[in-house]
Design a protein around this motif. Structure first.
Motif, mmCIF file in Angstrom:
data_model
loop_
_atom_site.group_PDB
_atom_site.id
_atom_site.type_symbol
_atom_site.label_atom_id
_atom_site.label_comp_id
_atom_site.label_asym_id
_atom_site.label_seq_id
_atom_site.Cartn_x
_atom_site.Cartn_y
_atom_site.Cartn_z
ATOM 1 N N VAL A 89 27.507 61.319 71.751
ATOM 2 C CA VAL A 89 27.992 61.742 73.072
ATOM 3 C C VAL A 89 27.947 63.264 73.192
ATOM 4 O O VAL A 89 27.537 63.807 74.223
ATOM 5 C CB VAL A 89 29.411 61.196 73.306
ATOM 6 N N LYS A 90 28.354 63.963 72.145
ATOM 7 C CA LYS A 90 28.298 65.427 72.155
ATOM 8 C C LYS A 90 26.880 65.916 72.410
ATOM 9 O O LYS A 90 26.665 66.930 73.090
ATOM 10 C CB LYS A 90 28.807 65.969 70.819
ATOM 11 N N ASN A 91 25.902 65.195 71.900
ATOM 12 C CA ASN A 91 24.506 65.567 72.079
ATOM 13 C C ASN A 91 24.082 65.545 73.546
ATOM 14 O O ASN A 91 23.087 66.179 73.923
ATOM 15 C CB ASN A 91 23.615 64.624 71.266
ATOM 16 N N PHE A 92 24.830 64.831 74.382
ATOM 17 C CA PHE A 92 24.549 64.766 75.823
ATOM 18 C C PHE A 92 25.492 65.675 76.621
ATOM 19 O O PHE A 92 25.649 65.489 77.835
ATOM 20 C CB PHE A 92 24.701 63.329 76.326
ATOM 21 N N ALA A 93 26.124 66.633 75.962
ATOM 22 C CA ALA A 93 27.144 67.450 76.632
ATOM 23 C C ALA A 93 26.610 68.147 77.879
ATOM 24 O O ALA A 93 27.318 68.273 78.883
ATOM 25 C CB ALA A 93 27.718 68.476 75.651
ATOM 26 N N ALA A 94 25.372 68.604 77.837
ATOM 27 C CA ALA A 94 24.817 69.310 78.995
ATOM 28 C C ALA A 94 24.751 68.406 80.224
ATOM 29 O O ALA A 94 24.961 68.867 81.353
ATOM 30 C CB ALA A 94 23.425 69.836 78.660
ATOM 31 N N GLN A 95 24.476 67.127 80.014
ATOM 32 C CA GLN A 95 24.391 66.190 81.143
ATOM 33 C C GLN A 95 25.760 65.668 81.573
ATOM 34 O O GLN A 95 25.926 65.236 82.709
ATOM 35 C CB GLN A 95 23.506 65.002 80.766
ATOM 36 N N LEU A 96 26.748 65.706 80.681
ATOM 37 C CA LEU A 96 28.044 65.102 80.975
ATOM 38 C C LEU A 96 29.089 66.110 81.438
ATOM 39 O O LEU A 96 30.173 65.717 81.864
ATOM 40 C CB LEU A 96 28.575 64.384 79.725
ATOM 41 N N GLY A 97 28.795 67.391 81.317
ATOM 42 C CA GLY A 97 29.750 68.404 81.743
ATOM 43 C C GLY A 97 29.999 68.326 83.239
ATOM 44 O O GLY A 97 29.210 67.797 84.009
ATOM 45 N N GLY A 98 31.118 68.838 83.664
ATOM 46 C CA GLY A 98 31.507 68.770 85.071
ATOM 47 C C GLY A 98 32.921 68.261 85.196
ATOM 48 O O GLY A 98 33.741 68.438 84.289
ATOM 49 N N GLU A 99 33.211 67.606 86.304
ATOM 50 C CA GLU A 99 34.571 67.145 86.554
ATOM 51 C C GLU A 99 34.723 65.630 86.532
ATOM 52 O O GLU A 99 35.841 65.127 86.523
ATOM 53 C CB GLU A 99 35.042 67.673 87.919
ATOM 54 N N SER A 100 33.624 64.896 86.511
ATOM 55 C CA SER A 100 33.711 63.436 86.631
ATOM 56 C C SER A 100 33.849 62.778 85.268
ATOM 57 O O SER A 100 33.196 63.192 84.300
ATOM 58 C CB SER A 100 32.464 62.892 87.324
ATOM 59 N N PRO A 101 34.678 61.742 85.171
ATOM 60 C CA PRO A 101 34.753 60.984 83.924
ATOM 61 C C PRO A 101 33.455 60.225 83.677
ATOM 62 O O PRO A 101 32.641 60.027 84.593
ATOM 63 C CB PRO A 101 35.921 60.024 84.165
ATOM 64 N N PHE A 102 33.247 59.818 82.446
ATOM 65 C CA PHE A 102 32.052 59.063 82.108
ATOM 66 C C PHE A 102 32.430 57.905 81.195
ATOM 67 O O PHE A 102 33.452 57.920 80.505
ATOM 68 C CB PHE A 102 30.981 59.942 81.465
#
Length: 238
Positions: A89-102
């Motif tokens: 999951v950390k490896n996708f940090a650039a795509q998951l950053g922001g304010e929305s939960p995933f």
């Protein structure tokens, strides 16, 4: 809404069954288990999937393609060295950053649960993480959880010894995270949610929630579990 689908595990406990076939591609109910996973994820309102791959990655990519058949858009990350569940999951940090939960789900678990309800519960509670919980008699192979009357997680132990059992509630391997969690996962070493992240969050005073779910999550980690699920769905012998 985005989801990480963890699909890189080797499935070593399945022995020869996964020698040439990655676990997400094992057939259950007449189709690869990853098909059921992506169908269920899409029904929850997710439109973008981030998927890590390792063993026989090309077979998963050939089957899933761009995700269009499920109304999804899939981005892949190949792991030459396994990063662990949290490391992936950390490896996708650039795509998951922001304010929305995933959402985070395993790509080799057969899902029969309400992911949309879990997402709504997480947003209503406002914790850093929410874990889907199920009641189970034999908890030794699972992460066990104790919650209070509001669903706040008080204790979490991954795969406890019999002497450590304190609950019949287990993690289903389905999680919702607020983006804040990404800053708490190390970047350079393999890291696991059950063994590393959840205990560290609780020790640090962060608020985690668990929702006791209807339905089930069916793992296929061993030949016995795989055979039982296939029998339940009316499949033939392995």
């Amino acid at each position: 809404m985005k989801a990480v689908v963890l699909a890189a595990g080797k499935g070593t406990r399945l022995n020869a069954i996964t020698m040439n076939t990655p676990k997400p591609m094992l057939p259950v109910g007449g189709r690869p288990v990853i098909d059921r996973v992506l169908e269920t994820v899409a029904q929850s309102g997710v439109r973008e999937v981030l998927m890590n791959l390792h063993h026989r990655a090309e077979l998963v990519m050939d089957f899933c393609g761009d995700g269009g058949r499920w109304g999804l858009r899939i981005t892949y990350a190949l792991e030459p060295r396994l990063l662990g569940t949290a490391g992936a999951v950390k490896n996708f940090a650039a795509q998951l950053g922001g304010e929305s939960p995933f959402l985070v789900v395993y790509g080799d678990n057969y899902l029969e649960c309400d992911l949309l309800g879990l997402l709504k519960f997480h947003e209503a509670q406002g914790g850093i993480a929410t874990i889907a919980l199920f009641e189970k008699d034999d908890v030794t192979g699972s992460g066990i959880v104790q919650i209070d009357e509001k669903g706040r997680i008080l204790r979490f132990v991954e795969k406890p010894a019999p002497s450590q059992e304190f609950s019949k509630l287990v993690s289903g391997g389905v999680y919702v995270f607020s983006p804040d969690v990404l800053s708490l996962i190390p970047k350079t070493v393999p890291c696991d949610f059950g063994y590393d992240v959840f205990p560290a969050l609780l020790a640090g005073g962060r608020t985690l929630y668990g929702q006791v779910m209807d339905g089930a999550v069916w793992p296929i980690d061993t030949p016995l579990l795989y055979r039982k699920l296939r029998e339940r769905l009316g499949d033939g012998p392995i």
